[in-house]
Design an enzyme around this catalytic site. Structure first.
Site, short mmCIF file in Angstrom:
data_model
loop_
_atom_site.label_atom_id
_atom_site.label_comp_id
_atom_site.label_asym_id
_atom_site.label_seq_id
_atom_site.Cartn_x
_atom_site.Cartn_y
_atom_site.Cartn_z
N THR A 1 -7.24 -11.89 -11.40
CA THR A 1 -7.26 -11.25 -10.09
C THR A 1 -6.15 -10.21 -9.91
O THR A 1 -6.11 -9.53 -8.87
CB THR A 1 -7.13 -12.29 -8.97
OG1 THR A 1 -5.90 -13.01 -9.14
CG2 THR A 1 -8.30 -13.25 -8.98
N LYS A 2 -5.25 -10.08 -10.88
CA LYS A 2 -4.18 -9.10 -10.78
C LYS A 2 -4.76 -7.68 -10.92
O LYS A 2 -5.87 -7.48 -11.42
CB LYS A 2 -3.12 -9.34 -11.84
CG LYS A 2 -2.36 -10.66 -11.68
CD LYS A 2 -1.57 -10.69 -10.39
CE LYS A 2 -0.55 -11.82 -10.35
NZ LYS A 2 -1.14 -13.16 -10.24
N ASN A 3 -3.99 -6.67 -10.51
CA ASN A 3 -4.44 -5.28 -10.64
C ASN A 3 -4.84 -4.95 -12.07
O ASN A 3 -5.80 -4.23 -12.31
CB ASN A 3 -3.34 -4.32 -10.18
CG ASN A 3 -3.05 -4.42 -8.70
OD1 ASN A 3 -3.15 -5.49 -8.11
ND2 ASN A 3 -2.68 -3.30 -8.08
#
Length: 392
Positions: A185-187
């Protein structure tokens, strides 16, 4: 309309052909552990951040643990950090035997309040660990000045801030080491767990490389010699295959960890790294639309300091009536998230540290008011308009 908080399927679909090719390339090579794919990604990431060393590990939590360990931080030591963050920030300090010392946050940026750091420094303090929360840099000039004055390490928890900048400099170049997470879910996320440590310090980099693989092999010997002021020829194994057989892995020099980035994840991240700047730019465009539309509402929009290039891992709003707002958005099919409902100083696991309600008033205030809405780059104009319409 149903809009998830983060749409990983949409991201995959946008790069499906390239991601499949990269993953299948690793599978067909049969080189699954370390190897060229991982080395190439580490080089590309180091160049992206602007550092000498990028050492990939199993996840962002391991990145923090190994960094602390590499700096010799352990039993009896203290590390200053923020209570308004994900648990791993403080957990990793505890995991190496040290004690997290919490400092409240700034009400506007949610980052550690630099005016309150120095009063928490004791003879046991060994490091400051600022978190660039939600993608915005902490006030690093002030933090580094305090650290220099008291001879402390600075460890950037940059797990939410890949690609962000502070006064024109990339996050990750602002302390002694920096740690990034590649949680999906991180950039910049992989298809599982992953993390990386970056630094310009040659000695710390050598120790980190040893610690991530059981303190063994060539890097283990280098680190051991370094820590013990030994000068001797270091063994090498030309053509060793870390997936099948490397004879040097059976020679151990430090107590380390088993924390490596899988080659498949490195291949996936190499594809996505080329997109991260445009993805972060898209996030900022969506934020501008949100901020403009909500400027006369009862919702408090996030503040980005002029010296920062925010990458908005999360877009955080504040409301006095949070539960009512969340219920209305859920009814409209818009997913939300609460980050973070219980500040770390009030978590039950840290009851022994003696903190009580009221000790970190800003963090506690924010924990009851803040929530996240979708801000991922794959959002369509129709979806953004729908979110704005329902918020207003």
């Amino acid at each position: 309309m149903n809009i998830p908080l983060i749409d990983l399927q949409a991201q995959y679909n946008s790069l499906a052909e390239k991601l499949d090719k990269a993953a299948l390339g690793v599978l067909s090579s049969a080189n699954y552990i370390m190897g060229k794919t991982v080395i190439d990604f580490e080089k590309d990431f180091a160049n992206f951040i602007g550092v000498k060393h990028a050492i990939s590990v199993g996840n962002g939590t391991d990145a923090l643990v190994i960094s602390l360990k590499a700096m010799g931080i352990g039993e009896g030591d203290e590390v200053i950090t923020t209570p308004f963050t994900f648990f791993a920030t403080a957990e990793t300090i505890s995991a190496v035997g040290a004690t997290p010392v919490f400092v409240d946050v700034d009400k506007e940026t949610f980052n550690i309040d630099v005016t309150k750091i120095e009063e928490k420094i004791t003879s046991k303090t060994k490091a400051i660990m600022p978190v660039h929360i939600f993608g915005q840099s902490a006030d690093m000039d002030e933090i580094n000045e305090i650290a220099k004055k008291h001879n402390l390490y600075v460890i950037e928890d940059a797990c939410q801030a890949v690609g962000g900048k502070y006064k024109g400099r990339k996050i990750g170049t602002l302390g002694d080491v920096a740690c990034f997470s590649f949680f999906p879910t991180k950039n910049l996320g992989c298809a599982g767990d992953g993390g990386i440590i970056v630094t310009d310090n040659d000695e710390i980099a050598t120790i980190i490389r040893a610690l991530r693989t059981h303190g063994s092999g060539e890097n283990g010997q280098k680190a051991y010699n370094l820590l013990n002021n030994i000068e001797e020829e270091v063994k090498t194994a030309e053509g060793a295959n870390d997936t099948v057989y490397n004879p040097l892995k059976y020679y151990n020099y430090l107590i380390g960890y088993n924390s490596r980035l899988d080659a498949i994840q490195a291949a996936i991240l190499s594809v996505k790294l080329k997109e991260i700047d445009s993805w972060n730019s898209k996030r900022r465009e969506i934020v501008e639309l949100y901020n403009k539309a909500l400027q006369n509402s009862d919702l408090v929009t996030p503040i980005a300091k002029d010296c920062n290039e925010h990458v908005y891992h999360m877009y955080i709003l504040q409301s006095e009536n949070r539960e009512e707002v969340l219920a209305k958005l859920k009814e409209a099919g818009i997913a939300t998230g609460v980050y973070y409902p219980v500040p770390l100083h009030l978590q039950k696991v840290y009851k022994n540290l003696g903190y009580k309600e009221g000790d970190m008033p800003v963090s506690e205030y924010l924990s009851h008011r803040t929530f996240a809405i979708p801000v991922y780059p794959e959002l369509t104009k129709e979806q953004v308009d729908y979110i704005i319409q329902n918020l207003k």
